[in-house]
Motif scaffolding. Structure first.
Motif, PDB file in Angstrom:
ATOM      1  N   LEU A   1       0.832  -1.199   0.000  1.00 38.48           N
ATOM      2  CA  LEU A   1       0.000   0.000   0.000  1.00 38.48           C
ATOM      3  C   LEU A   1       0.873   1.258   0.000  1.00 38.48           C
ATOM      4  CD1 LEU A   1      -2.728   1.448   0.189  1.00 38.48           C
ATOM      5  CD2 LEU A   1      -2.576   1.182   2.683  1.00 38.48           C
ATOM      6  N   LEU A   2       1.897   1.255   0.816  1.00 37.71           N
ATOM      7  CA  LEU A   2       2.813   2.393   0.860  1.00 37.71           C
ATOM      8  C   LEU A   2       3.499   2.593  -0.488  1.00 37.71           C
ATOM      9  CD1 LEU A   2       4.086   4.660   2.514  1.00 37.71           C
ATOM     10  CD2 LEU A   2       5.808   3.027   3.277  1.00 37.71           C
ATOM     11  N   ASP A   3       3.942   1.509  -1.102  1.00 39.88           N
ATOM     12  CA  ASP A   3       4.561   1.589  -2.424  1.00 39.88           C
ATOM     13  C   ASP A   3       3.598   2.170  -3.452  1.00 39.88           C
ATOM     14  OD1 ASP A   3       6.932   0.527  -1.448  1.00 39.88           O
ATOM     15  OD2 ASP A   3       6.469  -1.523  -2.121  1.00 39.88           O
ATOM     16  N   ARG A   4       2.338   1.751  -3.388  1.00 43.40           N
ATOM     17  CA  ARG A   4       1.328   2.268  -4.316  1.00 43.40           C
ATOM     18  C   ARG A   4       1.082   3.752  -4.091  1.00 43.40           C
ATOM     19  NH1 ARG A   4      -3.819  -1.222  -4.035  1.00 43.40           N
ATOM     20  NH2 ARG A   4      -4.504   0.403  -5.453  1.00 43.40           N
ATOM     21  N   LEU A   5       1.035   4.176  -2.828  1.00 39.12           N
ATOM     22  CA  LEU A   5       0.828   5.599  -2.525  1.00 39.12           C
ATOM     23  C   LEU A   5       2.003   6.443  -3.006  1.00 39.12           C
ATOM     24  CD1 LEU A   5      -0.735   5.422   1.050  1.00 39.12           C
ATOM     25  CD2 LEU A   5      -1.873   6.105  -1.071  1.00 39.12           C
ATOM     26  N   VAL A   6       3.211   5.947  -2.801  1.00 41.69           N
ATOM     27  CA  VAL A   6       4.403   6.670  -3.259  1.00 41.69           C
ATOM     28  C   VAL A   6       4.398   6.767  -4.786  1.00 41.69           C
ATOM     29  CG1 VAL A   6       6.928   6.580  -3.417  1.00 41.69           C
ATOM     30  CG2 VAL A   6       5.795   6.190  -1.223  1.00 41.69           C
ATOM     31  N   ALA A   7       4.068   5.673  -5.465  1.00 44.81           N
ATOM     32  CA  ALA A   7       4.017   5.685  -6.929  1.00 44.81           C
ATOM     33  C   ALA A   7       2.945   6.650  -7.424  1.00 44.81           C
ATOM     34  CB  ALA A   7       3.741   4.272  -7.460  1.00 44.81           C
ATOM     35  N   ALA A   8       1.785   6.652  -6.785  1.00 43.10           N
ATOM     36  CA  ALA A   8       0.717   7.586  -7.170  1.00 43.10           C
ATOM     37  C   ALA A   8       1.162   9.026  -6.951  1.00 43.10           C
ATOM     38  CB  ALA A   8      -0.558   7.293  -6.377  1.00 43.10           C
ATOM     39  N   TRP A   9       1.889   9.270  -5.854  1.00 42.82           N
ATOM     40  CA  TRP A   9       2.386  10.620  -5.580  1.00 42.82           C
ATOM     41  C   TRP A   9       3.337  11.068  -6.684  1.00 42.82           C
ATOM     42  CZ3 TRP A   9       1.316  14.863  -3.219  1.00 42.82           C
ATOM     43  CH2 TRP A   9       2.286  15.839  -3.099  1.00 42.82           C
ATOM     44  N   HIS A  10       4.208  10.177  -7.106  1.00 39.41           N
ATOM     45  CA  HIS A  10       5.159  10.528  -8.166  1.00 39.41           C
ATOM     46  C   HIS A  10       4.459  10.751  -9.503  1.00 39.41           C
ATOM     47  CE1 HIS A  10       8.805  10.332  -5.866  1.00 39.41           C
ATOM     48  NE2 HIS A  10       8.424   9.172  -5.355  1.00 39.41           N
ATOM     49  N   ARG A  11       3.382  10.010  -9.772  1.00 35.96           N
ATOM     50  CA  ARG A  11       2.613  10.206 -11.005  1.00 35.96           C
ATOM     51  C   ARG A  11       1.701  11.418 -10.884  1.00 35.96           C
ATOM     52  NH1 ARG A  11       1.404   4.840 -10.186  1.00 35.96           N
ATOM     53  NH2 ARG A  11      -0.744   5.435  -9.746  1.00 35.96           N
ATOM     54  N   ARG A  12       1.429  11.819  -9.665  1.00 34.71           N
ATOM     55  CA  ARG A  12       0.526  12.933  -9.388  1.00 34.71           C
ATOM     56  C   ARG A  12      -0.868  12.669  -9.980  1.00 34.71           C
ATOM     57  NH1 ARG A  12       4.761  14.104  -6.880  1.00 34.71           N
ATOM     58  NH2 ARG A  12       5.453  16.201  -6.494  1.00 34.71           N
ATOM     59  N   ASP A  13      -1.393  11.484  -9.679  1.00 39.26           N
ATOM     60  CA  ASP A  13      -2.734  11.144 -10.124  1.00 39.26           C
ATOM     61  C   ASP A  13      -3.727  12.201  -9.656  1.00 39.26           C
ATOM     62  OD1 ASP A  13      -1.930   8.794 -11.353  1.00 39.26           O
ATOM     63  OD2 ASP A  13      -2.355   7.546  -9.605  1.00 39.26           O
ATOM     64  N   PHE A  14      -4.805  12.319 -10.390  1.00 33.97           N
ATOM     65  CA  PHE A  14      -5.828  13.323 -10.121  1.00 33.97           C
ATOM     66  C   PHE A  14      -6.271  13.320  -8.656  1.00 33.97           C
ATOM     67  CE2 PHE A  14     -10.260  14.593  -9.766  1.00 33.97           C
ATOM     68  CZ  PHE A  14     -10.248  15.830 -10.382  1.00 33.97           C
ATOM     69  N   TRP A  15      -6.597  12.155  -8.116  1.00 30.36           N
ATOM     70  CA  TRP A  15      -7.125  12.095  -6.753  1.00 30.36           C
ATOM     71  C   TRP A  15      -6.051  12.393  -5.716  1.00 30.36           C
ATOM     72  CZ3 TRP A  15     -11.869  13.070  -6.619  1.00 30.36           C
ATOM     73  CH2 TRP A  15     -12.709  12.638  -7.636  1.00 30.36           C
ATOM     74  N   VAL A  16      -4.825  11.998  -6.005  1.00 33.15           N
ATOM     75  CA  VAL A  16      -3.730  12.335  -5.091  1.00 33.15           C
ATOM     76  C   VAL A  16      -3.542  13.845  -5.074  1.00 33.15           C
ATOM     77  CG1 VAL A  16      -1.249  12.096  -4.675  1.00 33.15           C
ATOM     78  CG2 VAL A  16      -2.601  10.102  -5.330  1.00 33.15           C
ATOM     79  N   LYS A  17      -3.630  14.452  -6.260  1.00 35.90           N
ATOM     80  CA  LYS A  17      -3.537  15.910  -6.324  1.00 35.90           C
ATOM     81  C   LYS A  17      -4.678  16.566  -5.564  1.00 35.90           C
ATOM     82  CE  LYS A  17      -1.816  16.340 -10.947  1.00 35.90           C
ATOM     83  NZ  LYS A  17      -1.919  17.112 -12.175  1.00 35.90           N
ATOM     84  N   ALA A  18      -5.871  16.009  -5.708  1.00 35.79           N
ATOM     85  CA  ALA A  18      -7.026  16.585  -5.013  1.00 35.79           C
ATOM     86  C   ALA A  18      -6.821  16.544  -3.498  1.00 35.79           C
ATOM     87  CB  ALA A  18      -8.313  15.856  -5.399  1.00 35.79           C
ATOM     88  N   VAL A  19      -6.305  15.426  -2.996  1.00 40.42           N
ATOM     89  CA  VAL A  19      -6.049  15.307  -1.552  1.00 40.42           C
ATOM     90  C   VAL A  19      -4.952  16.283  -1.121  1.00 40.42           C
ATOM     91  CG1 VAL A  19      -5.181  13.762   0.257  1.00 40.42           C
ATOM     92  CG2 VAL A  19      -6.903  12.947  -1.360  1.00 40.42           C
ATOM     93  N   SER A  20      -3.885  16.360  -1.900  1.00 41.19           N
ATOM     94  CA  SER A  20      -2.805  17.294  -1.593  1.00 41.19           C
ATOM     95  C   SER A  20      -3.316  18.732  -1.609  1.00 41.19           C
ATOM     96  CB  SER A  20      -1.663  17.126  -2.601  1.00 41.19           C
ATOM     97  OG  SER A  20      -0.648  18.072  -2.370  1.00 41.19           O
ATOM     98  N   PHE A  21      -4.104  19.061  -2.637  1.00 42.09           N
ATOM     99  CA  PHE A  21      -4.683  20.401  -2.742  1.00 42.09           C
ATOM    100  C   PHE A  21      -5.576  20.683  -1.529  1.00 42.09           C
ATOM    101  CE2 PHE A  21      -7.484  23.694  -4.505  1.00 42.09           C
ATOM    102  CZ  PHE A  21      -6.591  24.490  -5.202  1.00 42.09           C
ATOM    103  N   ALA A  22      -6.315  19.662  -1.102  1.00 41.74           N
ATOM    104  CA  ALA A  22      -7.182  19.825   0.072  1.00 41.74           C
ATOM    105  C   ALA A  22      -6.366  20.065   1.334  1.00 41.74           C
ATOM    106  CB  ALA A  22      -8.072  18.592   0.250  1.00 41.74           C
ATOM    107  N   LEU A  23      -5.246  19.350   1.485  1.00 39.96           N
ATOM    108  CA  LEU A  23      -4.397  19.562   2.666  1.00 39.96           C
ATOM    109  C   LEU A  23      -3.804  20.969   2.674  1.00 39.96           C
ATOM    110  CD1 LEU A  23      -2.626  16.089   2.848  1.00 39.96           C
ATOM    111  CD2 LEU A  23      -4.443  16.966   4.350  1.00 39.96           C
ATOM    112  N   VAL A  24      -3.342  21.423   1.508  1.00 44.00           N
ATOM    113  CA  VAL A  24      -2.873  22.809   1.405  1.00 44.00           C
ATOM    114  C   VAL A  24      -4.045  23.736   1.702  1.00 44.00           C
ATOM    115  CG1 VAL A  24      -2.044  24.584  -0.208  1.00 44.00           C
ATOM    116  CG2 VAL A  24      -0.965  22.323  -0.183  1.00 44.00           C
ATOM    117  N   GLY A  25      -5.212  23.355   1.207  1.00 48.33           N
ATOM    118  CA  GLY A  25      -6.417  24.158   1.439  1.00 48.33           C
ATOM    119  C   GLY A  25      -6.789  24.279   2.903  1.00 48.33           C
TER     120      GLY A  25
END
Length: 148
Positions: free
Chosen positions: A4-28
Motif C-alpha cells: 500500500l505504501l509503495d502504491r501511494l508513493v508511486a501515485a504521488w510521483h505520477r501525481r494522479d488526479f485524486w492524489v492531487k485533489a487530496v494534496s490540494f485539500a491539505l494545502v487548502g
C-alpha cells in the motif's frame, strides 16, 4: 502494508488526479486557517466591512496557496519553481473562486451566522479553485490537464 505504501508513493510521483485533489485539500486546510484568521482580524478586530475583509483574507491566502501548491500538489508541473506568470494566472483564476466564495458568504450570511457562512464559502472556493488549478493553471502542455 508495504504494498500500500509503495502504491501511494508511486501515485504521488505520477501525481494522479485524486492524489492531487487530496494534496490540494491539505494545502487548502492550511489556507483555510490563514483565510479565516486574516478575515477575523480584519472583520472582528479592525471592523473592516464584510466583503472587503473577505477579499483581503483571500489575497493573503491565495499567495500562500500558490507557493505551497507550486512545491507540493503541482510540483511536477511547475518544476518546483515559482514564476510570476504562473502566480498571475493562479491569482486571475482565483478570482472565480473568490467571487463564488464571496457570493456564497453574502447570501448565506443572511440566513446563517457569519462564521458558518464563511466556512461554507471556503468549501465552495475549494471546488472552483482546484478545478481551475488542475485544468488551467498547472496544466502540462499537451495533456489537457488530466493526469492518471
Amino acid at each position: 502494508m508495504k504494498h500500500l505504501l509503495d502504491r501511494l508513493v508511486a501515485a504521488w510521483h505520477r501525481r494522479d488526479f485524486w492524489v492531487k485533489a487530496v494534496s490540494f485539500a491539505l494545502v487548502g486546510v492550511i489556507n483555510a486557517f490563514i483565510d479565516l484568521g486574516v478575515f477575523l482580524v480584519f472583520y472582528d478586530w479592525i471592523g473592516v466591512p464584510l466583503v472587503a475583509s473577505n477579499v483581503l483574507a483571500w489575497a493573503v491566502a491565495v499567495s500562500c496557496s500558490y507557493i505551497m501548491n507550486s512545491f507540493t500538489t503541482f510540483g511536477r508541473e511547475s518544476g518546483g519553481k515559482l514564476r510570476l506568470r504562473d502566480y498571475l494566472k493562479f491569482v486571475v483564476s482565483g478570482i472565480a473562486g473568490v467571487t463564488a466564495a464571496t457570493t456564497t458568504l453574502v447570501v448565506l450570511s443572511l440566513y446563517l451566522p457569519v462564521l458558518t457562512a464563511k466556512l461554507v464559502s471556503i468549501l465552495v472556493s475549494f471546488v472552483v479553485n482546484f478545478s481551475l488549478s488542475h485544468f488551467v493553471v498547472f496544466r502540462r502542455s499537451g495533456d489537457g490537464g488530466v493526469a492518471g
